[in-house]
Design an enzyme around this catalytic site. Structure first.
Site, mmCIF file in Angstrom:
data_model
loop_
_atom_site.group_PDB
_atom_site.id
_atom_site.type_symbol
_atom_site.label_atom_id
_atom_site.label_comp_id
_atom_site.label_asym_id
_atom_site.label_seq_id
_atom_site.Cartn_x
_atom_site.Cartn_y
_atom_site.Cartn_z
ATOM 1 N N GLU A 239 0.877 -1.176 0.000
ATOM 2 C CA GLU A 239 0.000 0.000 0.000
ATOM 3 C C GLU A 239 0.907 1.216 0.000
ATOM 4 O O GLU A 239 1.495 1.544 1.028
ATOM 5 C CB GLU A 239 -0.890 0.005 1.250
ATOM 6 C CG GLU A 239 -1.834 -1.173 1.370
ATOM 7 C CD GLU A 239 -2.964 -1.106 0.363
ATOM 8 O OE1 GLU A 239 -3.147 -0.051 -0.272
ATOM 9 O OE2 GLU A 239 -3.652 -2.119 0.198
ATOM 10 N N CYS A 273 -2.308 9.377 2.331
ATOM 11 C CA CYS A 273 -1.967 8.688 1.072
ATOM 12 C C CYS A 273 -3.035 8.952 0.022
ATOM 13 O O CYS A 273 -2.723 9.132 -1.153
ATOM 14 C CB CYS A 273 -1.811 7.195 1.315
ATOM 15 S SG CYS A 273 -3.219 6.433 2.118
HETATM 16 P P1 NDP Z 1 8.280 4.902 4.521
HETATM 17 O O1 NDP Z 1 8.282 4.174 3.239
HETATM 18 O O2 NDP Z 1 9.417 5.813 4.826
HETATM 19 O O3 NDP Z 1 8.226 3.869 5.752
HETATM 20 C C1 NDP Z 1 7.180 2.928 5.884
HETATM 21 C C2 NDP Z 1 7.618 1.849 6.868
HETATM 22 O O4 NDP Z 1 8.680 1.087 6.295
HETATM 23 C C3 NDP Z 1 8.154 2.397 8.192
HETATM 24 O O5 NDP Z 1 7.751 1.552 9.236
HETATM 25 C C4 NDP Z 1 9.648 2.327 7.976
HETATM 26 O O6 NDP Z 1 10.366 2.244 9.176
HETATM 27 C C5 NDP Z 1 9.763 1.019 7.225
HETATM 28 N N1 NDP Z 1 11.017 0.846 6.493
HETATM 29 C C6 NDP Z 1 11.922 1.781 6.095
HETATM 30 N N2 NDP Z 1 12.921 1.198 5.399
HETATM 31 C C7 NDP Z 1 12.658 -0.124 5.364
HETATM 32 C C8 NDP Z 1 13.295 -1.258 4.780
HETATM 33 N N3 NDP Z 1 14.434 -1.147 4.088
HETATM 34 N N4 NDP Z 1 12.737 -2.469 4.931
HETATM 35 C C9 NDP Z 1 11.568 -2.604 5.608
HETATM 36 N N5 NDP Z 1 10.905 -1.577 6.184
HETATM 37 C C10 NDP Z 1 11.446 -0.354 6.058
HETATM 38 O O7 NDP Z 1 6.884 5.647 4.582
HETATM 39 P P2 NDP Z 1 6.384 6.684 5.668
HETATM 40 O O8 NDP Z 1 6.388 6.061 7.025
HETATM 41 O O9 NDP Z 1 7.113 7.961 5.460
HETATM 42 O O10 NDP Z 1 4.855 6.864 5.245
HETATM 43 C C11 NDP Z 1 4.436 7.765 4.277
HETATM 44 C C12 NDP Z 1 4.137 7.043 2.982
HETATM 45 O O11 NDP Z 1 3.159 6.042 3.216
HETATM 46 C C13 NDP Z 1 3.542 7.961 1.917
HETATM 47 O O12 NDP Z 1 4.120 7.688 0.663
HETATM 48 C C14 NDP Z 1 2.070 7.571 1.927
HETATM 49 O O13 NDP Z 1 1.419 7.875 0.734
HETATM 50 C C15 NDP Z 1 2.152 6.117 2.219
HETATM 51 N N6 NDP Z 1 0.883 5.617 2.759
HETATM 52 C C16 NDP Z 1 0.135 4.780 1.990
HETATM 53 C C17 NDP Z 1 -1.093 4.339 2.457
HETATM 54 C C18 NDP Z 1 -1.906 3.379 1.653
HETATM 55 O O14 NDP Z 1 -2.744 2.727 2.250
HETATM 56 N N7 NDP Z 1 -1.734 3.243 0.361
HETATM 57 C C19 NDP Z 1 -1.618 4.776 3.754
HETATM 58 C C20 NDP Z 1 -0.752 5.629 4.464
HETATM 59 C C21 NDP Z 1 0.451 6.037 3.966
HETATM 60 P P3 NDP Z 1 11.043 3.538 9.801
HETATM 61 O O15 NDP Z 1 9.975 4.582 9.932
HETATM 62 O O16 NDP Z 1 11.509 3.037 11.090
HETATM 63 O O17 NDP Z 1 12.132 3.962 8.841
#
Ligand code: NDP
Length: 494
Positions: A239, A273
């Site tokens: 997502e 999102c």
């Molecule tokens: P990120 O992609 O930065 O992070 C998402 C999650 O992935 C966090 O828990 C992060 O951990 C983790 N993560 C980071 N690097 C890795 C890796 N290499 N391997 C596995 N996990 C990893 O997104 P954001 O948290 O900044 O969220 C915002 C984004 O989410 C926007 O693009 C938004 O549009 C999208 N979003 C989509 C939704 C949907 O349903 N389609 C709903 C809500 C948001 P950590 O934070 O610890 O780095």
């Protein structure tokens, strides 16, 4: 930092003040593996409880969350900075999803008999959807309850255990959600939270004990998660982000459209999102719509109507997009001066070139571009030109026309004459296409996403003279089969 137990730790902060909200361990790959292994044992126990008992436990969990609403809202408010009213709405939506998943799991996934067809009339066909074991949920920070719960509730209801890695910006919310679950299900760690930074999530995605990863976050991170999943052929639901458009047709209710567009673009400081990032307005009503939109926007202010930008690094993206939009278009509300970190006041820019970063890339801030178009068809063409395909909105006075536009919109969800209303309907699947990802959470599709179909065919009696799967089969049996098939399928319909 390191704790007395030797754990490296990290802090979560209040983005409005910079104050430390909590300190959490950074779980490493060894601890992630141990958590997944324990969850594997818990998954067997949870699956063995059966539909009725799981439903009862999940409804208990729902009651615990509902009674502890104020506490959860408090943590969400502190870790994201969003107003408590918005945090309340978010938790309430999550509660409705948990309720739906608990009540509908058996009906959607439970065993059923299927019609076997005339050629296999002697065989009983059964289909059921079995759990995958341990589902790893990796969540974002913008809706730290609603978004992961869209995976957690459905995965648990389907009979899986869950290991949840919340964003490093909102670990306290993740820890609390798992703590509250243990009040309803104290016997086994069926739902547990691990904390840490990106590498903790990477360890979860690469763990061979995980049956599926449910990732919500940016498209760039989704690609890294998918690469980690590839090592074990672990399936993934992704997502990701969006660049959603709102189309205003000539016969739309303009005050309602402007009101919804503004909320879709600015609520949660635009960190949604499926928020509105682009608006396309039909020429005939453009000026009137812009009057409604700008008048309303003048009354909205960051820090009062919505919170700060939660992730400090996002401010650079927002600044870059505002500069880019203003360079190519015309700012009608706000501008570069609207960024007063960590807050960003509303920014509305019209006539921005369609190939600019402000129109093509996800901004994730309280900014929106508006474009005048000849008609709704041109609006749809521009809407569909995006690499993302998460959701979108149509405002129109003609239901048939709105439905037609909605169907042809290249997105997973479209709301008509309201914004983001699909997210409040648990029965509707949620997810995108293209750069917005794949797979679905919510609804029956969301339950099936966290299960595997199991097909069983049981021969009830032998069909005399029709044993086709035997070396004793003769030409007469084959001839009989061809006669039956010709009778059933050989006629052309005119
Ligand atoms: P990120 O992609 O930065 O992070 C998402 C999650 O992935 C966090 O828990 C992060 O951990 C983790 N993560 C980071 N690097 C890795 C890796 N290499 N391997 C596995 N996990 C990893 O997104 P954001 O948290 O900044 O969220 C915002 C984004 O989410 C926007 O693009 C938004 O549009 C999208 N979003 C989509 C939704 C949907 O349903 N389609 C709903 C809500 C948001 P950590 O934070 O610890 O780095």
């Amino acid at each position: 930092m390191t704790t007395t137990t030797g754990h490296r730790t990290f802090d979560s902060f209040d983005p409005a003040t910079g104050a430390v909200v909590g300190t959490h361990p950074i779980h490493d790959a060894v601890e992630v593996r141990a958590a997944v292994a324990e969850a594997g044992v818990a998954a067997t126990w949870w699956a063995g409880l059966g539909w009725a008992e799981r439903r009862r436990r999940l409804l208990d969990y729902k009651a615990v969350i509902t009674r502890d609403l104020a506490r959860i809202v408090g943590v969400v408010h502190r870790e994201t900075g969003k107003p408590k009213a918005d945090a309340t709405l978010e938790v309430v939506l999550a509660i409705t999803h948990l309720d739906w998943a608990a009540r509908n799991a058996r009906g959607v996934l439970g065993p059923r008999r299927l019609f076997p067809g005339l050629v296999a009339a002697n065989v009983a066909a059964t289909l059921e959807y079995l759990p995958l074991g341990v589902v790893g949920v990796i969540g974002p920070w913008n809706y730290p309850v609603f978004t992961p719960m869209g995976s957690i509730a459905y995965a648990l209801a389907a009979g899986n255990a869950v290991v949840f890695k919340p964003s490093e910006l909102t670990p306290g919310v993740g820890v609390l959600l798992a703590e509250l679950f243990a009040e309803a299900v104290p016997e086994q760690p069926v739902f547990r939270t691990i904390t840490g930074l990106g590498e903790t999530g990477a360890a979860l995605a690469g763990d061979p004990g995980v049956g599926k990863i449910a990732f919500t976050g940016s498209t760039a991170t989704a690609k890294r998660v998918m690469a980690a999943c590839a090592a074990n052929l672990t399936p993934l639901v992704a997502e990701c982000g969006g660049k959603d458009a709102l189309i205003v047709d000539a016969d739309a209710d303009l005050p309602a459209a402007a009101d919804a567009a503004l909320w879709g673009a600015l609520s949660n400081a635009g960190q949604t999102c499926a928020g509105v990032e682009r608006i396309y307005v039909v020429d005939a009503v453009y000026d009137e719509f812009m009057g409604e939109l700008t008048r309303r926007a003048a009354a909205v202010r960051a820090g009062r109507d919505y919170g700060p930008i939660t992730m400090p690094a996002q401010l650079d993206v927002i600044r870059r997009h505002i500069d880019d939009a203003v360079a190519g278009g015309r700012a009608v509300v706000g501008g570069p001066e609207s960024v007063r970190a960590p807050f960003v006041d509303p920014v509305i820019v019209e006539d921005v070139p369609e190939d600019s970063a402000a129109v093509r890339e996800e901004t994730f801030g309280p900014t929106v571009t508006v474009k005048r178009v000849a008609d709704a068809e041109e609006a749809l063409r521009m809407t569909n030109a995006a690499a993302y395909g998460l959701a979108g909105t149509v405002f129109s006075g003609d239901v048939r026309r709105a439905m037609d536009l909605a169907r042809r919109m290249r997105s997973g969800m479209t709301s008509i004459n309201s914004v983001i209303s699909f997210a409040a309907i648990p029965a509707l699947p949620f997810g995108g296409i293209g750069a917005s990802g794949f797979g679905r959470i919510h609804g029956a599709d969301g339950l099936r996403e966290f299960s595997r179909p199991k097909a069983v065919s049981r021969q009830r009696f032998a069909l005399p003279g029709m044993n086709l799967t035997s070396f004793t089969r003769g030409q007469a049996e084959l001839d009989r089969l061809v006669r039956v098939v010709t009778f059933l399928h050989g006629r052309r319909k005119r």
